[in-house]
Design a protein around this motif. Sequence first.
Motif, PDB file in Angstrom:
ATOM      1  N   ARG A  63       0.830  -1.210   0.000  1.00 53.80           N
ATOM      2  CA  ARG A  63       0.000   0.000   0.000  1.00 53.80           C
ATOM      3  C   ARG A  63       0.860   1.253   0.000  1.00 53.80           C
ATOM      4  O   ARG A  63       1.833   1.346   0.751  1.00 53.80           O
ATOM      5  CB  ARG A  63      -0.908   0.017   1.242  1.00 53.80           C
ATOM      6  CG  ARG A  63      -1.813  -1.207   1.363  1.00 53.80           C
ATOM      7  CD  ARG A  63      -2.824  -1.209   0.256  1.00 53.80           C
ATOM      8  NE  ARG A  63      -3.494  -2.490   0.150  1.00 53.80           N
ATOM      9  CZ  ARG A  63      -4.746  -2.611  -0.309  1.00 53.80           C
ATOM     10  NH1 ARG A  63      -5.426  -1.556  -0.697  1.00 53.80           N
ATOM     11  NH2 ARG A  63      -5.282  -3.806  -0.416  1.00 53.80           N
ATOM     12  N   CYS A  64       0.443   2.226  -0.805  1.00 54.56           N
ATOM     13  CA  CYS A  64       1.089   3.535  -0.812  1.00 54.56           C
ATOM     14  C   CYS A  64       0.658   4.272   0.464  1.00 54.56           C
ATOM     15  O   CYS A  64      -0.526   4.294   0.798  1.00 54.56           O
ATOM     16  CB  CYS A  64       0.652   4.312  -2.052  1.00 54.56           C
ATOM     17  SG  CYS A  64       1.161   6.030  -2.057  1.00 54.56           S
ATOM     18  N   PHE A  65       1.605   4.883   1.179  1.00 50.54           N
ATOM     19  CA  PHE A  65       1.299   5.535   2.454  1.00 50.54           C
ATOM     20  C   PHE A  65       0.295   6.676   2.289  1.00 50.54           C
ATOM     21  O   PHE A  65      -0.474   6.968   3.189  1.00 50.54           O
ATOM     22  CB  PHE A  65       2.593   6.080   3.076  1.00 50.54           C
ATOM     23  CG  PHE A  65       2.404   6.650   4.455  1.00 50.54           C
ATOM     24  CD1 PHE A  65       2.523   5.847   5.570  1.00 50.54           C
ATOM     25  CD2 PHE A  65       2.087   7.999   4.637  1.00 50.54           C
ATOM     26  CE1 PHE A  65       2.337   6.362   6.849  1.00 50.54           C
ATOM     27  CE2 PHE A  65       1.893   8.522   5.910  1.00 50.54           C
ATOM     28  CZ  PHE A  65       2.018   7.695   7.013  1.00 50.54           C
ATOM     29  N   ASN A 116      -3.253   4.753   0.785  1.00 49.13           N
ATOM     30  CA  ASN A 116      -3.517   3.332   0.985  1.00 49.13           C
ATOM     31  C   ASN A 116      -3.836   2.556  -0.289  1.00 49.13           C
ATOM     32  O   ASN A 116      -4.249   1.408  -0.227  1.00 49.13           O
ATOM     33  CB  ASN A 116      -4.682   3.195   1.971  1.00 49.13           C
ATOM     34  CG  ASN A 116      -4.399   2.148   3.019  1.00 49.13           C
ATOM     35  OD1 ASN A 116      -3.256   1.727   3.182  1.00 49.13           O
ATOM     36  ND2 ASN A 116      -5.444   1.719   3.705  1.00 49.13           N
ATOM     37  N   HIS A 117      -3.671   3.184  -1.450  1.00 50.32           N
ATOM     38  CA  HIS A 117      -3.995   2.447  -2.683  1.00 50.32           C
ATOM     39  C   HIS A 117      -2.925   1.390  -2.930  1.00 50.32           C
ATOM     40  O   HIS A 117      -1.781   1.533  -2.501  1.00 50.32           O
ATOM     41  CB  HIS A 117      -4.127   3.419  -3.870  1.00 50.32           C
ATOM     42  CG  HIS A 117      -2.825   3.997  -4.329  1.00 50.32           C
ATOM     43  ND1 HIS A 117      -1.960   3.324  -5.167  1.00 50.32           N
ATOM     44  CD2 HIS A 117      -2.219   5.174  -4.041  1.00 50.32           C
ATOM     45  CE1 HIS A 117      -0.891   4.069  -5.376  1.00 50.32           C
ATOM     46  NE2 HIS A 117      -1.018   5.203  -4.700  1.00 50.32           N
ATOM     47  N   PRO A 118      -3.276   0.278  -3.611  1.00 51.05           N
ATOM     48  CA  PRO A 118      -2.268  -0.759  -3.843  1.00 51.05           C
ATOM     49  C   PRO A 118      -1.224  -0.322  -4.881  1.00 51.05           C
ATOM     50  O   PRO A 118      -1.553   0.385  -5.831  1.00 51.05           O
ATOM     51  CB  PRO A 118      -3.084  -1.949  -4.367  1.00 51.05           C
ATOM     52  CG  PRO A 118      -4.424  -1.411  -4.724  1.00 51.05           C
ATOM     53  CD  PRO A 118      -4.613  -0.080  -4.092  1.00 51.05           C
ATOM     54  N   VAL A 178       5.961   4.761  -0.883  1.00 53.47           N
ATOM     55  CA  VAL A 178       5.073   5.673  -1.608  1.00 53.47           C
ATOM     56  C   VAL A 178       5.220   5.364  -3.099  1.00 53.47           C
ATOM     57  O   VAL A 178       6.311   5.001  -3.550  1.00 53.47           O
ATOM     58  CB  VAL A 178       5.432   7.151  -1.277  1.00 53.47           C
ATOM     59  CG1 VAL A 178       6.891   7.456  -1.567  1.00 53.47           C
ATOM     60  CG2 VAL A 178       4.539   8.133  -2.018  1.00 53.47           C
ATOM     61  N   CYS A 179       4.113   5.456  -3.846  1.00 50.60           N
ATOM     62  CA  CYS A 179       4.196   5.165  -5.282  1.00 50.60           C
ATOM     63  C   CYS A 179       4.935   6.304  -5.986  1.00 50.60           C
ATOM     64  O   CYS A 179       5.001   7.419  -5.471  1.00 50.60           O
ATOM     65  CB  CYS A 179       2.809   4.965  -5.871  1.00 50.60           C
ATOM     66  SG  CYS A 179       1.872   6.501  -6.005  1.00 50.60           S
ATOM     67  N   LYS A 180       5.481   6.035  -7.154  1.00 51.14           N
ATOM     68  CA  LYS A 180       6.270   7.048  -7.867  1.00 51.14           C
ATOM     69  C   LYS A 180       5.430   8.274  -8.227  1.00 51.14           C
ATOM     70  O   LYS A 180       5.923   9.401  -8.180  1.00 51.14           O
ATOM     71  CB  LYS A 180       6.886   6.435  -9.132  1.00 51.14           C
ATOM     72  CG  LYS A 180       8.008   5.439  -8.850  1.00 51.14           C
ATOM     73  CD  LYS A 180       9.168   5.630  -9.823  1.00 51.14           C
ATOM     74  CE  LYS A 180      10.277   4.601  -9.652  1.00 51.14           C
ATOM     75  NZ  LYS A 180      10.973   4.659  -8.368  1.00 51.14           N
ATOM     76  N   ASP A 181       4.151   8.057  -8.566  1.00 50.39           N
ATOM     77  CA  ASP A 181       3.297   9.196  -8.968  1.00 50.39           C
ATOM     78  C   ASP A 181       3.086  10.171  -7.808  1.00 50.39           C
ATOM     79  O   ASP A 181       3.242  11.382  -7.970  1.00 50.39           O
ATOM     80  CB  ASP A 181       1.938   8.699  -9.466  1.00 50.39           C
ATOM     81  CG  ASP A 181       2.064   8.009 -10.813  1.00 50.39           C
ATOM     82  OD1 ASP A 181       3.105   8.231 -11.484  1.00 50.39           O
ATOM     83  OD2 ASP A 181       1.154   7.239 -11.176  1.00 50.39           O
ATOM     84  N   HIS A 182       2.727   9.638  -6.666  1.00 52.93           N
ATOM     85  CA  HIS A 182       2.557  10.509  -5.501  1.00 52.93           C
ATOM     86  C   HIS A 182       3.886  11.148  -5.090  1.00 52.93           C
ATOM     87  O   HIS A 182       3.930  12.302  -4.702  1.00 52.93           O
ATOM     88  CB  HIS A 182       1.963   9.722  -4.316  1.00 52.93           C
ATOM     89  CG  HIS A 182       0.464   9.669  -4.331  1.00 52.93           C
ATOM     90  ND1 HIS A 182      -0.251   8.532  -4.058  1.00 52.93           N
ATOM     91  CD2 HIS A 182      -0.452  10.645  -4.574  1.00 52.93           C
ATOM     92  CE1 HIS A 182      -1.556   8.796  -4.150  1.00 52.93           C
ATOM     93  NE2 HIS A 182      -1.697  10.076  -4.457  1.00 52.93           N
ATOM     94  N   HIS A 183       4.949  10.363  -5.195  1.00 55.66           N
ATOM     95  CA  HIS A 183       6.256  10.873  -4.767  1.00 55.66           C
ATOM     96  C   HIS A 183       6.680  12.106  -5.558  1.00 55.66           C
ATOM     97  O   HIS A 183       7.292  13.021  -5.033  1.00 55.66           O
ATOM     98  CB  HIS A 183       7.316   9.771  -4.880  1.00 55.66           C
ATOM     99  CG  HIS A 183       8.476   9.979  -3.948  1.00 55.66           C
ATOM    100  ND1 HIS A 183       9.642   9.285  -4.036  1.00 55.66           N
ATOM    101  CD2 HIS A 183       8.628  10.838  -2.921  1.00 55.66           C
ATOM    102  CE1 HIS A 183      10.472   9.696  -3.087  1.00 55.66           C
ATOM    103  NE2 HIS A 183       9.878  10.639  -2.393  1.00 55.66           N
TER     104      HIS A 183
HETATM  105 ZN   LIG Z   1       0.448   6.620  -4.239  1.00 53.90          ZN
END
Ligand SMILES: [Zn+2]
Length: 306
Positions: free
Chosen positions: A29-31, A34-36, A65-70
């Motif tokens: 999960r992305c912090f 919470n999305h996978p 954290v996912c790359k997009d959010h990061h």
């Molecule tokens: Zn994310």
Amino acid sequence: MQVYMLKRQLTDKEKEELIKEYMRDGSLRCFVDNHPIEDISQVDFHHISPRCERGPTTIDNMAPVCKDHHKLIRTLSLQEFRDKLMLEKFFTEFKKADGIRLDEVLYFKLDGLNYGNPLNFEKTDKSIKIYWNTGPELHSLYTCSSGFQYFYALIPIEYIKNDFELQPRPLESKRMWELYRHFLRYTQLAPAICRLVDRQVLLFDGQHKTAAQIWAGRKYVDCKIYIDPDIQSIKETVLAAHDKLRQMPFYTSKLISIYSDLFKDDWEDYLELAGQKSEAGFVEYLIKVKGKTKTEGLKMLRSAIQ
Ligand SMILES: [Zn+2]
């Protein structure tokens, strides 16, 4: 890109541990929300709390954290970024014709349950005994020059309501966000001011700072509580206090010395980093690592030169 400058990088073993810790129902999960994260090779790691700005990189304060959010986080910590997205969502969803107040924040943060609970208490001339769910607590009562009785207490947020009669102004999201960031790093200097009427704790002074602290995850608010005071007199007091008697800003010379004290620590931290040093580089460092705006960074530099 790692925006925060890490004092050291996570090892592969620590990354594995974090991945294990943030697995839910078979996916990582992305912090942020919470999305996978389907592709584990697409994961980055980032600081959770801004408190680590001066501390070491420890695994408890890192999360996947996912790359997009990061890419969107910029200088914020994960907690700030997540709370910022939530604050934007909150102000959009709760958009009301007459504005959003502390009550909506409480309703949102307490999942619509259990807010504005009545206070059970017994009072004598000298003290007030409050019966919380966790047990009784005794507080001394004081009397002010206007003859109102009051006490100080840490009030659990589920007992607080906005005082609509004395505090009709809505919350401004920008001010709430700035205060939220402030309270993630600093303590609350002055208590919020409330009155106790019909067993309700109504907060009438300090709405923004209370909302900001609740957003930052605090479960208690430091309060000064008047017991059923004359409302007209309180209204006049609040007006006078916010008008010509409001707290004086620091004198400029005082501010400059405060800024240079702050600057000294940051400058020493900056010098510990590798690479060439320059004033421009320092301002860049204040922006990227310390989360300052460009204006703040330049102001700090100027005050130190003066
Ligand atoms: Zn994310």
